[in-house]
Scaffold this active site. Structure first.
Site, PDB file in Angstrom:
ATOM      1  N   SER A   4      48.235  34.339  -9.138  1.00 29.97           N
ATOM      2  CA  SER A   4      49.076  33.677  -8.143  1.00 29.97           C
ATOM      3  C   SER A   4      48.493  32.340  -7.703  1.00 29.97           C
ATOM      4  O   SER A   4      49.174  31.586  -7.001  1.00 29.97           O
ATOM      5  CB  SER A   4      49.233  34.576  -6.916  1.00 29.97           C
ATOM      6  OG  SER A   4      47.968  34.877  -6.344  1.00 29.97           O
ATOM      7  N   HIS A  61      54.067  34.761 -13.311  1.00 35.74           N
ATOM      8  CA  HIS A  61      53.734  35.235 -11.969  1.00 35.74           C
ATOM      9  C   HIS A  61      54.912  35.981 -11.352  1.00 35.74           C
ATOM     10  O   HIS A  61      55.893  35.379 -10.937  1.00 35.74           O
ATOM     11  CB  HIS A  61      53.329  34.050 -11.075  1.00 35.74           C
ATOM     12  CG  HIS A  61      53.003  34.456  -9.673  1.00 35.74           C
ATOM     13  ND1 HIS A  61      53.319  33.689  -8.586  1.00 35.74           N
ATOM     14  CD2 HIS A  61      52.420  35.591  -9.187  1.00 35.74           C
ATOM     15  CE1 HIS A  61      52.924  34.310  -7.488  1.00 35.74           C
ATOM     16  NE2 HIS A  61      52.381  35.453  -7.830  1.00 35.74           N
ATOM     17  N   GLU A  98      57.557  32.955 -11.632  1.00 32.80           N
ATOM     18  CA  GLU A  98      57.079  31.600 -11.902  1.00 32.80           C
ATOM     19  C   GLU A  98      56.419  31.584 -13.280  1.00 32.80           C
ATOM     20  O   GLU A  98      55.458  32.329 -13.518  1.00 32.80           O
ATOM     21  CB  GLU A  98      56.070  31.160 -10.833  1.00 32.80           C
ATOM     22  CG  GLU A  98      56.681  30.919  -9.470  1.00 32.80           C
ATOM     23  CD  GLU A  98      55.664  30.549  -8.415  1.00 32.80           C
ATOM     24  OE1 GLU A  98      55.952  29.659  -7.600  1.00 32.80           O
ATOM     25  OE2 GLU A  98      54.567  31.160  -8.396  1.00 32.80           O
ATOM     26  N   ASN A 100      53.371  30.072  -3.387  1.00 32.41           N
ATOM     27  CA  ASN A 100      52.140  30.244  -2.619  1.00 32.41           C
ATOM     28  C   ASN A 100      51.661  28.944  -1.987  1.00 32.41           C
ATOM     29  O   ASN A 100      51.109  28.943  -0.880  1.00 32.41           O
ATOM     30  CB  ASN A 100      51.035  30.836  -3.485  1.00 32.41           C
ATOM     31  CG  ASN A 100      51.169  32.338  -3.617  1.00 32.41           C
ATOM     32  OD1 ASN A 100      51.976  32.967  -2.946  1.00 32.41           O
ATOM     33  ND2 ASN A 100      50.373  32.932  -4.487  1.00 32.41           N
TER      34      ASN A 100
END
Length: 532
Positions: A121, A142, A154, A192
């Site tokens: 991540s 991800h 992702e 994130n």
């Protein structure tokens, strides 16, 4: 031609890894699920069966489909079981050295055409890829937790990832019913990078005593419609995980102070207060792993005061939608209301118990203390920010200045409760709670777009589908107005002088050019009608 993935491998069967296994098996793809020991494998199997059994009990999965799903999974100890798979996804702990050793082994064991994928991540996919002899076949994939539920994936390409590898993984995500966003290898990727700056800022506000944890969380849930408040979300993620992600993004992302972990976060990790998994973080839970919060010695308790000043008749000064909304709210709650238009003679307010000066301008415009000191009674002045639209929104931010008395705060709390609203108490600072946390996050999204890292659509998709936000940042900016966002950010930056809070130049330029959002017909998504 897109390659056919007939068999995939998943390494690491914690919550995330087991969820990824479930995603593939639900969609008819045979999976080899691998752990390092028999005990870890048993825990991973329990994670998968527990998740599928819950789905059956909730009517989300038929028993026959669950049995078929589990029948597609081969559990194995050791990486040698992955010798014939077409794709491997690792979901091992977020440590670069661990992942690099794993990928070197996978490179040795897997057949030469196999794609090697990391579910990291925040770590560098490039640094993971170069530990293999096939970096062109390494890609970030991800998933978001819980993987069977969250739609976003992702896909992270490095500077050497082959285009056909990216295309094949994109096609696989579509087969799995996921929405993918494809991006370059940058710290934190999209979701994130935006999420953890906001979470870190919330910890800083709590650490500074600006607002209680309960008020911070209530403000963002009720004021922004988020599924969880920031501190409760950190407890769910795990404070150790959050700390490692922030540290990685700070080191790899240009040392942006938005991602420098707040000292309190490091102290809590050191003390073993990791959130739900240990039974205690920002909140205390019934037991490790439980979601049920129980009272503890950190729970803020209301100050003990005498009788609360009764508020009967209320005066509302101002013109516009906010003033009209407040008159309606107060009247519906049974309070006699004296409405005085802005600039009119205020003598009719002589016998009211409370005066509210209503404004349609942004809360970051002026501190409440300035208004308080313009009176001869600053102890009786408190800010009441009714989140828009005031009649429908459930939240009111109660702003105490350094001169506001405890009696005045108690009276304001009682009035807000009488109106059927939730009041959150905060200090007198630009943006209060909601805007102070919301608009820097939106500004981070603008900076990401400005840097050419991703698109408006993909950034909005990432935050809605990966984080469960009700709207994407650019949808929200168009709705609230780019000029409003700029005014709030200027106020917050002017007060704090933190470089990461300075308005993005792109936002400044768009406002200057008249791109103000939905109302102007020009914004990030709102565009003027084509001239024919």
């Amino acid at each position: 031609m897109t390659r056919e993935f007939t068999r995939v491998g998943v390494v690491g069967l914690g919550t995330m890894g087991a969820g990824i296994v479930e995603v593939f098996a639900r969609n008819g793809v045979p999976v080899v699920a691998v752990e390092v020991s028999a005990a870890a494998l048993d825990r991973g199997r329990a994670n998968l069966t527990g998740s599928t059994d819950r789905a059956v009990s909730r009517g989300k999965l038929a028993e026959a489909d669950r049995d078929a799903l589990l029948g597609r999974v081969d559990f194995a100890v050791g990486l040698d079981a992955l010798h014939s798979v077409d794709l491997v996804i690792e979901a091992v702990p977020e440590r670069l050295d661990v992942k690099q050793r794993l990928f070197a082994e996978l490179d040795r064991i897997c057949h030469p055409q196999a794609i090697l994928a990391t579910n990291t991540s925040s770590l560098s996919v490039t640094e993971i890829a170069v530990s293999t002899g096939r970096p062109q076949q390494v890609v970030g994939v991800h998933f978001f937790n819980p993987a069977p539920v969250m739609k976003l994936v992702e896909i992270v390409r490095t500077v050497v990832t082959a285009a056909d590898v990216v295309a094949d993984v994109e096609a696989l995500c579509a087969r799995l019913g996921k929405v993918d966003v494809t991006i370059d290898d940058r710290a934190g990727f999209i979701a994130n990078a935006l999420l953890f700056g906001y979470l870190n800022q919330a910890v800083g506000m709590f650490e500074a005593g600006y607002a209680t944890r309960a008020d911070l969380d209530a403000a963002m849930k009720l004021g922004c419609g988020l599924p969880m408040g920031p501190l409760a979300l950190l407890d769910l993620i795990g404070l150790d995980t959050a700390y490692e992600i922030l540290e990685t993004m700070y080191r790899r992302g240009g040392r942006n102070r938005r991602h420098a972990p707040v000292p309190l976060l490091r102290q809590m990790v050191t003390a073993g207060l990791l959130g739900r998994k240990t039974g205690r973080g920002f909140y205390t839970y019934e037991r490790p792993g439980s979601s049920k919060v129980v009272p503890d010695e950190l729970t803020p308790r209301p100050a003990q005061t005498g009788g609360v000043r009764a508020v009967g008749k209320v005066g509302v000064v101002g013109s516009g939608a906010t003033a009209e909304g407040l008159v309606g709210i107060l009247g519906d709650a049974g309070h006699p209301v004296v409405a005085v238009p802005a600039g009119a003679d205020p003598s009719g307010l002589a016998d009211v118990d409370l005066v509210v000066v209503a404004s349609d301008t942004t809360t970051a415009a002026r501190p409440v203390i300035e208004a308080a000191m313009a009176t001869g009674r600053p102890a009786d002045v408190v800010g009441l920010h009714f989140v828009q639209p005031p009649k429908a929104a459930p939240l009111v931010e109660i702003v105490r200045t350094v001169r506001t008395s405890a009696e005045t705060v108690a009276a304001a709390r009682a009035l807000v409760a009488d109106l059927g609203k939730t009041g959150v108490l905060c200090a007198d600072r630009s943006g209060l709670v909601v805007d102070a946390l919301l608009f820097p996050y939106l500004n981070d999204a603008v900076r990401m777009l400005e840097a050419g890292y991703s698109t408006v659509d993909d950034i909005d998709h990432a935050m809605k589908l990966g984080c469960g936000y009700p709207t994407g940042p650019f949808e929200l900016l168009d709705a609230v107005g780019l000029d409003v966002a700029l005014a709030v950010l200027r106020g917050v930056y002017r007060e704090q002088r933190e470089p990461g809070l300075a308005p993005a130049p792109l936002l400044e330029n768009l406002v200057t050019a008249g791109y103000l959002g939905r109302e102007s017909g020009r914004g990030f998504r709102a565009q003027p009608a084509a001239q024919g």
